[in-house]
Design a protein around this motif. Structure first.
Motif, PDB file in Angstrom:
ATOM      1  N   TYR A  11       0.798  -1.221   0.000  1.00 49.70           N
ATOM      2  CA  TYR A  11       0.000   0.000   0.000  1.00 49.70           C
ATOM      3  C   TYR A  11       0.832   1.273   0.000  1.00 49.70           C
ATOM      4  CZ  TYR A  11      -4.115  -2.768   1.313  1.00 49.70           C
ATOM      5  OH  TYR A  11      -5.141  -3.665   1.338  1.00 49.70           O
ATOM      6  N   CYS A  12       0.373   2.230  -0.816  1.00 55.00           N
ATOM      7  CA  CYS A  12       0.893   3.591  -0.706  1.00 55.00           C
ATOM      8  C   CYS A  12       0.168   4.259   0.467  1.00 55.00           C
ATOM      9  CB  CYS A  12       0.656   4.369  -1.999  1.00 55.00           C
ATOM     10  SG  CYS A  12      -1.094   4.603  -2.407  1.00 55.00           S
ATOM     11  N   PHE A  13       0.610   5.445   0.834  1.00 55.97           N
ATOM     12  CA  PHE A  13       0.036   6.144   1.978  1.00 55.97           C
ATOM     13  C   PHE A  13      -1.463   6.355   1.816  1.00 55.97           C
ATOM     14  CE2 PHE A  13      -1.541  10.277   3.424  1.00 55.97           C
ATOM     15  CZ  PHE A  13      -1.444  10.118   4.793  1.00 55.97           C
ATOM     16  N   GLY A  14      -1.887   6.782   0.617  1.00 55.63           N
ATOM     17  CA  GLY A  14      -3.287   7.108   0.394  1.00 55.63           C
ATOM     18  C   GLY A  14      -4.209   5.919   0.596  1.00 55.63           C
ATOM     19  N   GLU A  16      -3.496   3.100   2.277  1.00 58.24           N
ATOM     20  CA  GLU A  16      -3.392   2.672   3.678  1.00 58.24           C
ATOM     21  C   GLU A  16      -4.280   3.542   4.572  1.00 58.24           C
ATOM     22  OE1 GLU A  16       0.138   1.248   6.727  1.00 58.24           O
ATOM     23  OE2 GLU A  16       0.625   2.603   5.073  1.00 58.24           O
ATOM     24  N   PHE A  17      -4.263   4.855   4.302  1.00 57.76           N
ATOM     25  CA  PHE A  17      -5.058   5.808   5.068  1.00 57.76           C
ATOM     26  C   PHE A  17      -6.547   5.521   4.907  1.00 57.76           C
ATOM     27  CE2 PHE A  17      -7.171  10.087   4.996  1.00 57.76           C
ATOM     28  CZ  PHE A  17      -7.029  10.388   6.344  1.00 57.76           C
ATOM     29  N   GLN A  20      -7.532   2.276   6.720  1.00 58.32           N
ATOM     30  CA  GLN A  20      -7.537   2.487   8.165  1.00 58.32           C
ATOM     31  C   GLN A  20      -8.786   3.253   8.605  1.00 58.32           C
ATOM     32  OE1 GLN A  20      -5.099   1.201  10.445  1.00 58.32           O
ATOM     33  NE2 GLN A  20      -6.906   1.664  11.683  1.00 58.32           N
ATOM     34  N   ALA A  73      -9.593   6.727  -1.603  1.00 63.08           N
ATOM     35  CA  ALA A  73      -8.394   7.539  -1.848  1.00 63.08           C
ATOM     36  C   ALA A  73      -8.399   8.212  -3.217  1.00 63.08           C
ATOM     37  CB  ALA A  73      -7.141   6.665  -1.704  1.00 63.08           C
ATOM     38  N   CYS A  96      -6.987  10.801  -1.000  1.00 67.51           N
ATOM     39  CA  CYS A  96      -5.542  10.950  -0.814  1.00 67.51           C
ATOM     40  C   CYS A  96      -5.170  12.433  -0.887  1.00 67.51           C
ATOM     41  CB  CYS A  96      -4.815  10.172  -1.903  1.00 67.51           C
ATOM     42  SG  CYS A  96      -3.026  10.433  -1.911  1.00 67.51           S
ATOM     43  N   CYS A 204       2.481  10.927  -8.573  1.00 64.78           N
ATOM     44  CA  CYS A 204       2.885  10.772  -7.172  1.00 64.78           C
ATOM     45  C   CYS A 204       4.268  10.134  -7.105  1.00 64.78           C
ATOM     46  CB  CYS A 204       1.864   9.905  -6.436  1.00 64.78           C
ATOM     47  SG  CYS A 204       2.334   9.541  -4.731  1.00 64.78           S
ATOM     48  N   GLN A 206       5.756   8.842  -4.552  1.00 62.71           N
ATOM     49  CA  GLN A 206       5.774   7.600  -3.783  1.00 62.71           C
ATOM     50  C   GLN A 206       5.478   6.417  -4.700  1.00 62.71           C
ATOM     51  OE1 GLN A 206       2.930   7.199  -0.587  1.00 62.71           O
ATOM     52  NE2 GLN A 206       4.062   5.528   0.365  1.00 62.71           N
ATOM     53  N   THR A 275       0.532  -0.673  -5.552  1.00 60.77           N
ATOM     54  CA  THR A 275       0.235   0.166  -4.391  1.00 60.77           C
ATOM     55  C   THR A 275      -1.115  -0.195  -3.784  1.00 60.77           C
ATOM     56  OG1 THR A 275      -0.707   1.855  -5.856  1.00 60.77           O
ATOM     57  CG2 THR A 275       1.598   2.118  -5.222  1.00 60.77           C
TER      58      THR A 275
END
Length: 297
Positions: A11-14, A16-17, A20, A73, A96, A204, A206, A275
């Motif tokens: 996962y990229c940050f977006g 994963e966020f 969660q 995201a 994201c 992006c 990332q 991702t």
């Protein structure tokens, strides 16, 4: 045989966020609506479905009233927020931050260029959720290009402002930029008044940084197994990187799609993913391979 999972995959940050946020909300309620697949991975969608996440489309959104809806995201166009206000929906916005920033840039560019008869051009996948959200910032007037043939849609005597879907290939974006510049130059050579291209690399980092990392990873293994949902645009792009440097690269959605003949003469196998690929799914694939080809003592 050694089986290694790429530590840079997953996962990229977006994403994963967003997941969660969904799980946090599902700790409090038994059911939560999500507009579109929260991630382009059917295994993860099923896992979250079992927790109570219900996927809806835009038509179903119009019918909902007085409930909570998760925005994934990829982001959404202005029309989605208008529907939420009209139907008294509480949006849990997991867009994201990189996508939100790009939406603002596209909206600002559109507002600036429309008075000059300009064109907003989006390099991305037609119908992709992120592209729908970006095009929405222009009242759906943006021109979406995916292939070189799509460049025929543009009017090269009018100003062009180019952006990219955040998960597209950097190489692909700069190739499109180069081709547009060539067409602008060709029109200029005829004596017509033309405008220089305003190109914005909005990919992006990332995501784009994974290409060189994956290039090295794929070279270091006899066989590469790329784990991704078939709907993932990012997955297709990253798998192409693996195939380019290692012809013994295979695309699977889960461990059930493995063919043990792939590993017959291999001593080293690399597992990697998009991702949108959860680490637990790559671990399942790695475990399935290792079970059939144990490490020799």
């Amino acid at each position: 045989m050694n089986v290694t999972i790429d530590k840079n995959s997953g996962y990229c940050f977006g994403v994963e966020f967003a997941i969660q946020m969904a799980e946090d909300e599902l700790d409090e309620v038994s059911e939560l609506y999500c507009l579109g697949d929260i991630v382009h991975n059917s295994m993860e969608v099923q896992r979250l479905y079992n927790k109570g996440l219900r996927i809806i489309d835009r038509e179903q959104l119009e019918e909902l009233r007085d409930c909570k809806v998760l925005i994934r995201a990829h982001g959404e166009p202005p029309a989605t927020y208008e529907t939420a206000l009209r139907n008294n929906l509480e949006l849990i916005d997991a867009s994201c931050p990189v996508v939100l920033k790009l939406q603002n840039r596209v909206k600002h560019a559109y507002d600036s260029i429309k008075g000059h008869n300009g064109q907003i051009v989006l390099y991305g996948q037609q119908g992709h959720a992120e592209v729908i959200g970006l095009a929405g910032q222009t009242g759906n007037e943006a021109v979406v290009i995916t292939t070189e043939e799509d460049l025929d849609k543009l009017d090269y005597t009018r100003p062009i402002t180019l952006f990219s879907q955040t998960t597209k290939s950097t190489k692909g974006f700069y190739r499109m930029k180069e081709l547009i510049e060539e067409r602008v130059a060709a029109v200029k050579a005829t004596g017509l008044e033309v405008f220089d291209l305003d190109a914005n690399d909005s990919i992006c980092r990332q995501v784009s940084n994974r290409e060189p990392q994956l290039d090295k990873f794929a070279q270091h293994h006899d066989v590469v197994v790329f784990v991704s949902g078939k709907k993932s645009s990012n997955g297709k792009a990253l798998y192409a990187v693996c195939q380019r440097v290692n012809p013994q690269s295979y695309f699977v959605e889960n461990a059930d799609e493995l063919d043990m003949e792939w590993f017959k003469d291999a001593t080293s196998v690399g597992i990697c993913g998009a991702t949108s690929t959860p680490m637990w799914l790559m671990q399942q694939v790695a475990d399935a391979i290792q079970a059939q080809h144990p490490v020799e003592a």
